[in-house]
Design a protein around this motif. Structure first.
Motif, PDB file in Angstrom:
ATOM      1  N   PHE A  15       0.841  -1.202   0.000  1.00 19.42           N
ATOM      2  CA  PHE A  15       0.000   0.000   0.000  1.00 19.42           C
ATOM      3  C   PHE A  15       0.880   1.258   0.000  1.00 19.42           C
ATOM      4  O   PHE A  15       0.659   2.174  -0.793  1.00 19.42           O
ATOM      5  N   ASP A  16       1.872   1.293   0.879  1.00 22.83           N
ATOM      6  CA  ASP A  16       2.767   2.454   0.958  1.00 22.83           C
ATOM      7  C   ASP A  16       3.488   2.694  -0.368  1.00 22.83           C
ATOM      8  O   ASP A  16       3.616   3.829  -0.822  1.00 22.83           O
ATOM      9  N   LYS A  17       3.949   1.623  -0.999  1.00 22.92           N
ATOM     10  CA  LYS A  17       4.638   1.741  -2.289  1.00 22.92           C
ATOM     11  C   LYS A  17       3.694   2.319  -3.347  1.00 22.92           C
ATOM     12  O   LYS A  17       4.075   3.212  -4.106  1.00 22.92           O
ATOM     13  N   MET A  18       2.456   1.824  -3.396  1.00 20.00           N
ATOM     14  CA  MET A  18       1.501   2.313  -4.393  1.00 20.00           C
ATOM     15  C   MET A  18       1.142   3.774  -4.140  1.00 20.00           C
ATOM     16  O   MET A  18       1.124   4.594  -5.058  1.00 20.00           O
ATOM     17  N   VAL A  19       0.876   4.106  -2.892  1.00 13.29           N
ATOM     18  CA  VAL A  19       0.496   5.482  -2.553  1.00 13.29           C
ATOM     19  C   VAL A  19       1.622   6.452  -2.887  1.00 13.29           C
ATOM     20  O   VAL A  19       1.382   7.528  -3.443  1.00 13.29           O
ATOM     21  N   ASN A  20       2.845   6.096  -2.572  1.00  7.73           N
ATOM     22  CA  ASN A  20       3.968   6.979  -2.891  1.00  7.73           C
ATOM     23  C   ASN A  20       4.154   7.129  -4.393  1.00  7.73           C
ATOM     24  O   ASN A  20       4.491   8.206  -4.872  1.00  7.73           O
ATOM     25  N   GLY A  21       3.926   6.066  -5.149  1.00  9.11           N
ATOM     26  CA  GLY A  21       3.999   6.152  -6.603  1.00  9.11           C
ATOM     27  C   GLY A  21       2.936   7.076  -7.170  1.00  9.11           C
ATOM     28  O   GLY A  21       3.196   7.890  -8.064  1.00  9.11           O
ATOM     29  N   GLU A  68      -0.399  14.606   2.723  1.00 17.20           N
ATOM     30  CA  GLU A  68       0.962  14.856   3.218  1.00 17.20           C
ATOM     31  C   GLU A  68       1.249  14.061   4.488  1.00 17.20           C
ATOM     32  O   GLU A  68       2.348  13.573   4.687  1.00 17.20           O
ATOM     33  N   LYS A  69       0.234  13.896   5.336  1.00 14.27           N
ATOM     34  CA  LYS A  69       0.462  13.146   6.577  1.00 14.27           C
ATOM     35  C   LYS A  69       0.745  11.671   6.299  1.00 14.27           C
ATOM     36  O   LYS A  69       1.366  11.000   7.095  1.00 14.27           O
ATOM     37  N   THR A  70       0.324  11.168   5.140  1.00 14.77           N
ATOM     38  CA  THR A  70       0.581   9.780   4.776  1.00 14.77           C
ATOM     39  C   THR A  70       1.895   9.631   4.036  1.00 14.77           C
ATOM     40  O   THR A  70       2.678   8.727   4.310  1.00 14.77           O
ATOM     41  N   THR A  71       2.151  10.527   3.090  1.00 14.54           N
ATOM     42  CA  THR A  71       3.310  10.374   2.202  1.00 14.54           C
ATOM     43  C   THR A  71       4.443  11.341   2.488  1.00 14.54           C
ATOM     44  O   THR A  71       5.555  11.143   2.014  1.00 14.54           O
ATOM     45  N   GLY A  72       4.152  12.426   3.215  1.00 16.87           N
ATOM     46  CA  GLY A  72       5.164  13.451   3.435  1.00 16.87           C
ATOM     47  C   GLY A  72       5.386  14.315   2.208  1.00 16.87           C
ATOM     48  O   GLY A  72       6.347  15.062   2.130  1.00 16.87           O
ATOM     49  N   LYS A  73       4.481  14.215   1.242  1.00 21.37           N
ATOM     50  CA  LYS A  73       4.609  14.950  -0.019  1.00 21.37           C
ATOM     51  C   LYS A  73       3.487  15.981  -0.128  1.00 21.37           C
ATOM     52  O   LYS A  73       2.459  15.859   0.526  1.00 21.37           O
TER      53      LYS A  73
END
Length: 119
Positions: A15-21, A68-73
């Motif tokens: 999930f983290d990999k997909m969200v960051n992508g 941003e709170k999830t990805t820092g982006k």
């Protein structure tokens, strides 16, 4: 196959990999190009129609998922000013204020049984 769908996340790391992508390259280029080409505030003219609600919900879900709170982006719409303007305009519509202030808008995007891994 247990997971015949291409974009199913089976655990938090997937999930983290997909969200960051998604946060790195959100798929809003065509939306941005359309709003730029037409010069209208909504996708089919000067007032919101059914398609606008669908696109607005998609943008809102991406924004929540990649927050941003999830990805820092930064916002997924940071490179799409027309999409960001459209999203803000819909959310600021006085006719929709009751919905956005209600508990219904605060409900999870997915049913609890889906977990956050089914995007």
């Amino acid at each position: 196959l247990v997971y015949p769908f291409k974009q199913v996340c089976r655990d938090q790391s997937e999930f983290d990999k997909m969200v960051n992508g998604i946060a790195d390259a959100p798929p809003f280029g065509k939306f941005e190009a359309w709003l730029t080409k037409t010069g209208t505030p909504y996708f089919c003219g000067a007032t919101p129609l059914a398609c606008d609600f669908h696109i607005w919900e998609m943008l809102d879900q991406y924004e929540k998922c990649c927050a941003e709170k999830t990805t820092g982006k930064p916002s997924v719409m940071s490179h799409f000013p027309k999409c960001a303007e459209f999203h803000a305009k819909m959310k600021a519509d006085p006719k929709l204020a009751k919905y956005f202030g209600s508990d219904a808008y605060k409900l999870p995007v997915n049913n609890a049984i889906a977990t956050p891994y089914f995007l």
